[in-house]
Design a protein around this motif. Structure first.
Motif, PDB file in Angstrom:
ATOM      1  N   ASP A 175       0.821  -1.221   0.000  1.00 34.28           N
ATOM      2  CA  ASP A 175       0.000   0.000   0.000  1.00 34.28           C
ATOM      3  C   ASP A 175       0.852   1.268   0.000  1.00 34.28           C
ATOM      4  O   ASP A 175       0.346   2.359  -0.271  1.00 34.28           O
ATOM      5  N   THR A 176       2.155   1.134   0.327  1.00 35.22           N
ATOM      6  CA  THR A 176       3.017   2.327   0.306  1.00 35.22           C
ATOM      7  C   THR A 176       3.343   2.754  -1.127  1.00 35.22           C
ATOM      8  O   THR A 176       3.868   3.843  -1.343  1.00 35.22           O
ATOM      9  N   GLN A 177       3.048   1.883  -2.097  1.00 32.05           N
ATOM     10  CA  GLN A 177       3.404   2.165  -3.502  1.00 32.05           C
ATOM     11  C   GLN A 177       2.350   3.089  -4.128  1.00 32.05           C
ATOM     12  O   GLN A 177       1.560   2.654  -4.975  1.00 32.05           O
ATOM     13  N   VAL A 178       2.369   4.307  -3.722  1.00 28.75           N
ATOM     14  CA  VAL A 178       1.337   5.267  -4.137  1.00 28.75           C
ATOM     15  C   VAL A 178       1.404   5.498  -5.653  1.00 28.75           C
ATOM     16  O   VAL A 178       2.489   5.642  -6.227  1.00 28.75           O
ATOM     17  N   ASN A 179       0.243   5.508  -6.285  1.00 23.19           N
ATOM     18  CA  ASN A 179       0.123   5.762  -7.731  1.00 23.19           C
ATOM     19  C   ASN A 179       0.799   4.729  -8.618  1.00 23.19           C
ATOM     20  O   ASN A 179       1.042   4.983  -9.800  1.00 23.19           O
ATOM     21  N   LEU A 180       1.115   3.555  -8.060  1.00 19.98           N
ATOM     22  CA  LEU A 180       1.774   2.526  -8.878  1.00 19.98           C
ATOM     23  C   LEU A 180       0.900   2.105 -10.050  1.00 19.98           C
ATOM     24  O   LEU A 180       1.383   2.001 -11.178  1.00 19.98           O
ATOM     25  N   GLU A 181      -0.403   1.906  -9.797  1.00 22.87           N
ATOM     26  CA  GLU A 181      -1.290   1.408 -10.859  1.00 22.87           C
ATOM     27  C   GLU A 181      -1.309   2.344 -12.066  1.00 22.87           C
ATOM     28  O   GLU A 181      -1.210   1.907 -13.209  1.00 22.87           O
ATOM     29  N   THR A 182      -1.410   3.648 -11.796  1.00 21.06           N
ATOM     30  CA  THR A 182      -1.431   4.621 -12.891  1.00 21.06           C
ATOM     31  C   THR A 182      -0.114   4.569 -13.651  1.00 21.06           C
ATOM     32  O   THR A 182      -0.088   4.568 -14.888  1.00 21.06           O
ATOM     33  N   GLY A 183       0.990   4.510 -12.910  1.00 21.61           N
ATOM     34  CA  GLY A 183       2.313   4.456 -13.545  1.00 21.61           C
ATOM     35  C   GLY A 183       2.460   3.229 -14.427  1.00 21.61           C
ATOM     36  O   GLY A 183       3.046   3.299 -15.521  1.00 21.61           O
ATOM     37  N   LEU A 184       1.907   2.105 -13.994  1.00 19.28           N
ATOM     38  CA  LEU A 184       2.023   0.864 -14.771  1.00 19.28           C
ATOM     39  C   LEU A 184       1.255   0.965 -16.087  1.00 19.28           C
ATOM     40  O   LEU A 184       1.717   0.499 -17.127  1.00 19.28           O
ATOM     41  N   ILE A 185       0.083   1.600 -16.036  1.00 21.76           N
ATOM     42  CA  ILE A 185      -0.732   1.722 -17.259  1.00 21.76           C
ATOM     43  C   ILE A 185      -0.031   2.622 -18.277  1.00 21.76           C
ATOM     44  O   ILE A 185       0.082   2.296 -19.464  1.00 21.76           O
ATOM     45  N   VAL A 186       0.498   3.732 -17.803  1.00 24.27           N
ATOM     46  CA  VAL A 186       1.168   4.677 -18.709  1.00 24.27           C
ATOM     47  C   VAL A 186       2.441   4.035 -19.275  1.00 24.27           C
ATOM     48  O   VAL A 186       2.734   4.144 -20.471  1.00 24.27           O
TER      49      VAL A 186
END
Ligand code: CO8
Length: 254
Positions: free
Chosen positions: A211-222
């Motif tokens: 949960d500390t990986q903030v904004n990981l999902e968005t970064g992965l998509i881009v």
């Protein structure tokens, strides 16, 4: 014939990668095999930790370049292809990885997706995608930069150079270094120790740290979209052809 084997002992599910002749390169079929094995172990009640290791001299040579050379931009977009496994980030149980030899490209991304990284003293880690006029598509820019910081990540990704086990440990990419000949035993001992603790609690710890990986999902998509763009470019086609033909690539910057 399967390119991996799975063993179970003392609460540990052990996946041993063994794609002979291609240094565990991550073809789509091999990725599906790994994904299925991971999901099976995640769904097995008696298993509380998963260990991934290689039966070959290297951990993994990354995405299967020969297979990728045949793929069109339309195909990679339709498949949301990443050149790596897809299930690992969703596995709820702790995943320990034992790395010997080289973890390259998608192989390094696989390591970056794991929770505890045990490295043999002579192991090496690299992201050589740039030498093919490609870039990571399975989190290599995202997880790596979050672990080692911007400047080491940029150095590795923009030059393709590798880190020794010592350098990777200093950078935070590796949890422990062990003598080469003790790699399997030490990694298994760590996995067994984790598996001996309360499963619901180790899973909640894993979820909380992630949960500390903030904004990981968005970064992965881009990142994935940018990776797919490579398949439309001259330099990528030249890069993979040059690898297959074992010659230096001639990039035209387009
Ligand atoms: N894909 C397909 N086949 C591979 C790969 C690979 N990634 N790596 C090695 N092989 C094959 C070799 O072609 C060779 O086959 P053959 O005997 O038929 O010629 C066989 O495996 C053994 O390899 P080597 O003889 O090269 O073994 P060495 O011990 O001399 O070298 C290395 C080992 C250093 C690992 C070397 O094989 C190497 O540099 N491999 C490529 C590593 C690499 O660049 N990986 C990154 C791929 S890109 C990626 O993973 C991220 C996704 C980006 C996708 C876009 C890129 C196209």
């Amino acid at each position: 014939m399967s390119s991996l084997s799975v063993k179970q002992y003392d609460g540990v599910g052990h996946i041993i990668l063994n794609r002979v002749g291609a240094l565990n390169a991550l073809s789509r079929e091999f990725c599906h095999e790994i994904d299925d094995a991971l999901r099976d172990l995640d769904n097995t009640e008696s298993i509380h930790a998963i260990l991934i290791s290689s039966a070959l001299k290297h951990f993994c040579a990354g995405a299967d370049i020969r297979e990728m050379a045949e793929m069109t931009a339309e195909e990679v977009i339709a498949e949301q292809f990443t050149g790596c496994v897809s299930s690992l980030p969703d596995i709820s149980k702790p995943v320990i990885v034992a790395v010997k030899g080289l973890a390259a490209g998608g192989g390094c991304e696989l390591v970056e997706m794991c929770d505890i990284v045990i490295a043999a003293a002579t192991a090496r880690f690299c992201h050589p995608e740039i030498t093919l006029a490609a870039m990571p598509g399975a989190g290599g820019t995202q997880r790596l930069a979050r672990v080692v910081g911007k400047h080491i990540a940029m150095d590795l990704l923009l030059t393709g150079r590798s880190l020794s086990a010592d350098e990777a440990f200093a950078a935070g990419l590796v949890s422990r270094i062990v003598p080469d000949e003790q790699l399997e035993d030490e990694a298994l001992a760590v996995a067994k120790q984790v598996a001996s603790f309360s499963g619901p609690v180790t899973r909640r710890i894993k979820a909380s740290v992630n949960d500390t990986q903030v904004n990981l999902e968005t970064g992965l998509i881009v990142e994935r979209d940018r990776f797919h763009r490579c398949f439309t470019e001259h330099d990528f086609r030249e890069g993979v052809r040059a690898f297959i033909e074992k010659r230096r690539a001639n990039f035209l910057h387009r």
